[in-house]
Design a protein around this motif. Structure first.
Motif, PDB file in Angstrom:
ATOM      1  N   PHE A 106      15.944  16.794 -27.775  1.00  0.00           N
ATOM      2  CA  PHE A 106      16.765  17.872 -28.321  1.00  0.00           C
ATOM      3  C   PHE A 106      18.219  17.420 -28.274  1.00  0.00           C
ATOM      4  CE2 PHE A 106      18.302  22.485 -27.627  1.00  0.00           C
ATOM      5  CZ  PHE A 106      18.400  22.697 -28.990  1.00  0.00           C
ATOM      6  N   LEU A 107      18.709  16.882 -29.410  1.00  0.00           N
ATOM      7  CA  LEU A 107      20.019  16.249 -29.458  1.00  0.00           C
ATOM      8  C   LEU A 107      20.942  16.964 -30.432  1.00  0.00           C
ATOM      9  CD1 LEU A 107      18.954  12.478 -29.597  1.00  0.00           C
ATOM     10  CD2 LEU A 107      19.480  13.859 -27.570  1.00  0.00           C
ATOM     11  N   SER A 108      22.250  16.813 -30.197  1.00  0.00           N
ATOM     12  CA  SER A 108      23.260  17.333 -31.100  1.00  0.00           C
ATOM     13  C   SER A 108      23.391  16.402 -32.303  1.00  0.00           C
ATOM     14  CB  SER A 108      24.605  17.429 -30.372  1.00  0.00           C
ATOM     15  OG  SER A 108      25.248  16.166 -30.356  1.00  0.00           O
ATOM     16  N   PRO A 109      24.137  16.816 -33.356  1.00  0.00           N
ATOM     17  CA  PRO A 109      24.330  15.925 -34.503  1.00  0.00           C
ATOM     18  C   PRO A 109      24.986  14.595 -34.141  1.00  0.00           C
ATOM     19  CG  PRO A 109      24.966  18.162 -35.069  1.00  0.00           C
ATOM     20  CD  PRO A 109      24.704  18.163 -33.598  1.00  0.00           C
ATOM     21  N   LEU A 110      25.658  14.535 -32.990  1.00  0.00           N
ATOM     22  CA  LEU A 110      26.291  13.290 -32.559  1.00  0.00           C
ATOM     23  C   LEU A 110      25.373  12.454 -31.680  1.00  0.00           C
ATOM     24  CD1 LEU A 110      29.912  14.540 -31.780  1.00  0.00           C
ATOM     25  CD2 LEU A 110      29.014  13.520 -33.873  1.00  0.00           C
ATOM     26  N   GLY A 111      24.132  12.903 -31.500  1.00  0.00           N
ATOM     27  CA  GLY A 111      23.162  12.108 -30.759  1.00  0.00           C
ATOM     28  C   GLY A 111      23.230  12.242 -29.260  1.00  0.00           C
ATOM     29  N   ILE A 112      23.883  13.265 -28.738  1.00  0.00           N
ATOM     30  CA  ILE A 112      23.916  13.497 -27.294  1.00  0.00           C
ATOM     31  C   ILE A 112      23.087  14.738 -26.995  1.00  0.00           C
ATOM     32  CG2 ILE A 112      26.151  12.396 -27.027  1.00  0.00           C
ATOM     33  CD1 ILE A 112      27.458  15.077 -26.956  1.00  0.00           C
ATOM     34  N   PRO A 113      22.578  14.881 -25.763  1.00  0.00           N
ATOM     35  CA  PRO A 113      21.712  16.028 -25.459  1.00  0.00           C
ATOM     36  C   PRO A 113      22.388  17.354 -25.766  1.00  0.00           C
ATOM     37  CG  PRO A 113      21.558  14.411 -23.717  1.00  0.00           C
ATOM     38  CD  PRO A 113      22.676  13.951 -24.622  1.00  0.00           C
ATOM     39  N   CYS A 114      21.613  18.264 -26.341  1.00  0.00           N
ATOM     40  CA  CYS A 114      22.133  19.600 -26.623  1.00  0.00           C
ATOM     41  C   CYS A 114      22.346  20.409 -25.354  1.00  0.00           C
ATOM     42  CB  CYS A 114      21.175  20.355 -27.547  1.00  0.00           C
ATOM     43  SG  CYS A 114      21.510  20.114 -29.315  1.00  0.00           S
ATOM     44  N   GLN A 115      21.622  20.092 -24.303  1.00  0.00           N
ATOM     45  CA  GLN A 115      21.797  20.816 -23.052  1.00  0.00           C
ATOM     46  C   GLN A 115      22.905  20.169 -22.247  1.00  0.00           C
ATOM     47  OE1 GLN A 115      17.813  19.054 -21.996  1.00  0.00           O
ATOM     48  NE2 GLN A 115      18.622  19.413 -19.946  1.00  0.00           N
ATOM     49  N   ALA A 116      23.628  20.982 -21.511  1.00  0.00           N
ATOM     50  CA  ALA A 116      24.758  20.480 -20.736  1.00  0.00           C
ATOM     51  C   ALA A 116      24.271  19.637 -19.570  1.00  0.00           C
ATOM     52  CB  ALA A 116      25.593  21.652 -20.229  1.00  0.00           C
ATOM     53  N   PRO A 117      25.057  18.633 -19.158  1.00  0.00           N
ATOM     54  CA  PRO A 117      24.714  17.888 -17.948  1.00  0.00           C
ATOM     55  C   PRO A 117      24.910  18.791 -16.712  1.00  0.00           C
ATOM     56  CG  PRO A 117      26.881  17.245 -18.754  1.00  0.00           C
ATOM     57  CD  PRO A 117      26.298  18.189 -19.779  1.00  0.00           C
ATOM     58  N   PRO A 118      24.357  18.351 -15.579  1.00  0.00           N
ATOM     59  CA  PRO A 118      23.703  17.083 -15.260  1.00  0.00           C
ATOM     60  C   PRO A 118      22.300  16.984 -15.862  1.00  0.00           C
ATOM     61  CG  PRO A 118      24.571  18.146 -13.277  1.00  0.00           C
ATOM     62  CD  PRO A 118      24.589  19.158 -14.351  1.00  0.00           C
ATOM     63  N   TRP A 119      21.913  15.742 -16.170  1.00  0.00           N
ATOM     64  CA  TRP A 119      20.560  15.454 -16.648  1.00  0.00           C
ATOM     65  C   TRP A 119      19.733  14.731 -15.598  1.00  0.00           C
ATOM     66  CZ3 TRP A 119      24.454  13.156 -20.174  1.00  0.00           C
ATOM     67  CH2 TRP A 119      24.917  14.088 -21.115  1.00  0.00           C
ATOM     68  N   GLY A 120      20.357  14.366 -14.489  1.00  0.00           N
ATOM     69  CA  GLY A 120      19.617  13.664 -13.455  1.00  0.00           C
ATOM     70  C   GLY A 120      20.265  13.820 -12.092  1.00  0.00           C
ATOM     71  N   TYR A 121      19.420  13.928 -11.064  1.00  0.00           N
ATOM     72  CA  TYR A 121      19.877  14.131  -9.692  1.00  0.00           C
ATOM     73  C   TYR A 121      19.147  13.188  -8.747  1.00  0.00           C
ATOM     74  CZ  TYR A 121      21.399  18.829 -11.282  1.00  0.00           C
ATOM     75  OH  TYR A 121      21.984  19.890 -11.928  1.00  0.00           O
ATOM     76  N   VAL A 122      19.648  13.124  -7.522  1.00  0.00           N
ATOM     77  CA  VAL A 122      18.851  12.738  -6.369  1.00  0.00           C
ATOM     78  C   VAL A 122      18.790  13.965  -5.464  1.00  0.00           C
ATOM     79  CG1 VAL A 122      19.235  10.259  -6.408  1.00  0.00           C
ATOM     80  CG2 VAL A 122      20.916  11.726  -5.303  1.00  0.00           C
TER      81      VAL A 122
END
Length: 875
Positions: A734-750
């Protein structure tokens, strides 16, 4: 100079405001009609008004824009709070435009408020353009931004408990400095009792040696997902690993020097979806007993042999077991040179190992290597020669035996097999969403010495585990086990994570057996293959939520008693903690209502299970949409409203559905690490939304979603076509027209969690976008990853799987990152650690990249260690 430019400044600036305003207004109308936020429409009108005032050269444009910016600030704080990255995408462009309007050469060309005269000159002109309101709002935006840099609403602070007294790492028979099994022990904990490296000295780690395999992804005929995901084994003073193109290599564990290499001669023209090898498996050979003759006469454990009778054979200085010299292997293509029987031809056309590869005189120990053309090779760890006594003189077994729908490459074991109690337990991956007439997902046990089939558990026919009669085949397209299994030899059980039956997104014709076993973890009896218990993590899975990771086995102290537990991470973010004797939950599991309304001919389960220990993210809303600017963020909001989305488990539809978490998984094959002494889990949850759309199929010839993705005349499969099913499926992130995720970060954690209570102890965003952007910007946004973590008794966890090229160390107690090192390629493999012959603890990292993620490719194996003087001081 500015005076000459000033007449044009309002027109150019107005054009920019007009374009933004028209885009926001048009998109805003669309969003309002879909039931979304009114902000973009109101802001778009405001931008258009400012543009008109600029074109009229009215100074009123500046206070008018101040109101627009003030409204944007208030709305941003209401939706995002002091969360920097959501604020940045909302306020970044408006803030820069505010700064532009404050520039003198823009203001000097504007008429004073309430005047129809040309812009005044001198001091009067300067006073007329002083924009106190806009300057104040710009400063307010800057102050809010600075405040958001100091806050992280996604962060959870806490401290993990210390190691509990009297609890030892299990199984105890694995020497502390070894890593002889994929997860270090058959329990799959990925925990090392080594404690030389600590949070205090980890920053002194240096590269001890680097080895290049020479096998780089991207060769002709490779599928997109060609990946270097191996976790090497360490036995004696040798490391054993495999490469994406299936070379098997032995290295000196202390120096990194290559000892031997074997090319198993994989047949070409394979229908591969994945090309990888996650690891090898090791069998130490005969059981140690007090009777040397009995030990020599038998080379496998009897089914009822206790664990204590197993021992690792003596290893010489070079890592061999003493029966043959360690020399580099030179391939021999003549069957006459090996003396191996040729036998009947292989039905898949794959070569016979003993007919085309160098052959050992005998093998006192064995390495097992699954190949992409559907074989399992037995290899002498001393010298890389195949073991002739295995597989009826062939040095291999053919995993296509009794398989339906033979199509070389469409089935093989990407993960290491299980070696236990004189058995080799083998699962395998099948093509995903290509056809309903695929190979079977059968799980089989073979005799470790001869390769004879002992039992076969077919999830499509689970009651009968006896070997099939000649001419019989297993159930086609039954749920498969493509990940790694774990073993409790004391209980006599192997724990098998299962996937789904293709097509993943439509299940209208699944059998009762498939409905029972899809997306489950199953405990099979080692002696018979019969099901002892099954726990289903998703009912009627329509989202490709396979159980992707190896179960971790650990003994937990609960209410003052020791309970043998199983820890199962899942793609949807649940971590189930079960009694591994019975499959009953140790942490509560509740059934919650699930969205209804499946595609034609299908149904959805009324409820889905949720664990008390869960990394399932909150449902996405419009406020969670993101982008580089307000405009592409608006596009994401419109797209969210256009897709069907009712939270997790929204059914796939022909109009398109949002799948969150996506089938990339909160957890994937890398899984988690378990500390048996602290009784905690170290995890790297990932959050990416995907879209899916069902496309009705008219026939089994037309390509609906994969046309042009496979070169002409290539054997590579047409993914997601679902031949034989009523729907193909179109899936994408699910990406924006600029090719970045449409959902806000963070996308990864520890993160770390207490396995006895389910409490998340700490959670921190992990990784940067340095390798995701055209410019190497080290913004720590929290990025996705694939590949697992390890933990050590020294209190340091290690992870290299993020999509930036780093390996990192973390203080297990607090979760703080205490070390990082730049890698030459993507590190999408699980690291390991061991003790070298020089007495130093080594950290081993494989950096080769991942085809689907698009990380940098390479062929690097890198060992890190402390300086010898630092080791002496620490001891």
């Amino acid at each position: 100079m500015h005076a000459a430019k000033s007449p044009r400044a309002p027109w150019l600036t107005g054009a920019v405001f007009a374009l933004i305003g028209l885009a926001l207004s048009a998109g805003g109308i669309r969003l309002v009609l879909l039931g979304g936020s009114w902000f973009y429409l109101v802001a778009g009108v405001g931008f258009v008004v400012v543009a008109l005032l600029l074109w009229m050269r009215r100074a009123a444009a500046i206070p008018a824009y101040a109101l627009v910016l003030l409204g944007t600030l208030a709305w941003s704080l209401w939706e995002a709070g002091l969360d920097w990255w959501p604020l940045a995408t909302r306020l970044g462009l408006p803030f820069l435009l505010g700064l532009w309007l404050l520039l003198p050469w823009v203001r000097r060309s504007l008429r004073p408020v309430g005047s129809d005269l040309p812009p005044p000159g001198g001091v009067a002109r300067a006073r007329a353009g002083k924009p106190w309101l806009l300057a104040g709002v710009v400063v307010a935006v800057l102050l809010v931004s600075v405040a958001s840099w100091m806050a992280d609403p996604h962060r959870i602070e806490g401290e993990a408990p210390a190691a509990r007294a009297g609890i030892a790492a299990t199984p105890a028979e694995v020497p502390p400095g070894e890593w002889p099994v994929y997860g270090r022990t058959p329990h799959g904990q990925r925990y090392s009792p080594l404690d030389q490296i600590t949070p205090r000295n980890v920053d002194e780690l240096d590269v001890a040696w680097t080895y290049r395999t020479g096998d780089v992804p991207g060769q002709p005929g490779d599928p997109v997902e060609t990946t270097f995901e191996v976790t090497p084994l360490k036995i004696g003073n040798r490391l054993y690993l495999c490469t994406p193109h299936q070379f098997v290599i032995a290295l000196d564990a202390t120096t990194g020097e290559e000892i031997w290499r074997l090319d198993p001669e994989i047949q070409g023209e394979l229908a591969l979806q994945h090309l990888t090898c996650r690891g090898l498996s090791y069998h130490p050979g005969p059981v140690a007993t007090d009777d040397p003759q009995a030990s020599a006469a038998t080379s496998k454990d009897p089914p009822d042999a206790p664990v204590a009778t197993r021992s690792v054979p003596a290893i010489d200085a070079n890592g061999g077991t003493g029966d043959e010299a360690a020399v580099p292997v030179v391939r021999s293509d003549a069957a006459a040179e090996t003396g191996a029987p040729t036998g009947s031809p292989n039905p898949t056309g794959a070569p016979v190992a003993t007919a085309s590869l160098p052959v050992a005189e005998r093998c006192s120990a064995q390495l097992f290597m699954p190949t992409s053309d559907g074989r399992l090779l037995a290899i002498n760890p001393d010298n890389g020669r195949v073991c002739p006594e295995f597989g009826n003189g062939r040095g291999q077994i053919n995993l296509w035996q009794h398989m339906p729908n033979i199509n070389p490459g469409s089935y093989y074991s990407t993960s290491p097999v299980v070696v236990t109690r004189g058995l080799i337990v083998v699962g395998g991956t099948v093509l995903d969403n290509v056809t309903v007439h695929d190979a079977s997902g059968v799980v089989r046990a073979f005799d470790v010495d001869t390769g004879e089939l002992v039992w076969a558990w077919d999830s499509g026919n689970p009651g009968d585990t006896t070997p099939p009669a000649p001419g019989e085949t297993y159930t086609e397209n039954s749920p498969n086990s493509w990940s790694i299994s774990s073993v409790d030899e004391d209980l006599g059980l192997v724990y098998v994570p299962l996937g789904n039956q293709p097509p993943d997104q439509w299940g209208g014709k699944r059998s009762d057996a498939v409905e029972r076993f899809s997306s489950s973890v199953v405990a099979l009896d080692l002696a018979t293959g019969q099901v002892r218990w099954v726990f289903q993590t998703v009912h009627h899975d329509l989202w490709d939520y396979d159980v992707p990771a190896q179960p971790g086995l650990v003994d937990l102290t609960i209410d003052g008693r020791t309970v043998p537990a199983l820890v199962q991470p899942t793609k949807q973010g649940e971590i189930y903690v079960l009694d591994r004797r019975t499959g009953e939950p140790l942490l509560p599991v509740r059934e919650v209502p699930a969205p209804q309304g499946a595609a034609a001919g299908d149904h959805t389960a009324p409820t889905q299970p949720v664990s008390a220990l869960s990394f399932n993210p909150p449902p996405l809303t419009g406020a969670d949409m993101w982008g580089a600017t307000l405009v592409d963020q608006l596009v994401c909001r419109i797209r969210l409203k256009q897709l069907r989305y009712e939270g997790r488990y929204t059914p796939p539809t022909t109009g398109g559905s949002l799948v969150y978490p996506g089938n990339f998984g909160v957890f994937n094959w890398g899984g988690v690490a378990v500390d048996p002494q602290r009784q905690i889990v170290f995890a790297m949850p990932t959050y990416l939304a995907f879209t899916s759309r069902l496309i009705p199929r008219e026939n089994d010839e037309k390509l609906y979603v994969s046309e042009g993705s496979v070169p002409p005349h290539s054997p590579l499969p047409s993914l997601n076509e679902n031949f034989g099913a009523p729907f193909a499926v179109e899936m994408a992130p699910f990406l924006s027209p600029l090719g970045i995720p449409c959902q806000a970060p963070p996308w990864g954690y520890v993160a770390a969690a207490d396995l006895t209570t389910g409490e998340i102890i700490w959670r921190h965003r992990n990784g940067t976008v340095r390798d995701l952007t055209p410019l190497p910007l080290p913004f720590r946004m929290g990025v996705p990853g694939i590949g697992g973590p390890i933990m050590t008794a020294g209190g340091v966890a290690f992870l290299s799987g993020t999509v930036d090229n780093y390996v990192r160390g973390y203080d297990v107690t607090t979760g703080e990152q205490v070390w990082e090192e730049r890698l030459p390629a993507g590190g999408q493999a699980t690291p390991m650690t061991y003790l070298g012959a020089d007495g130093r603890q080594y950290l081993l990292v494989v950096a080769g990249g991942h085809g689907s993620l698009g990380t940098d490719t390479g062929d690097h194996v890198i060992a890190y260690a402390l300086d010898a003087d630092d080791v002496d001081e620490s001891e």
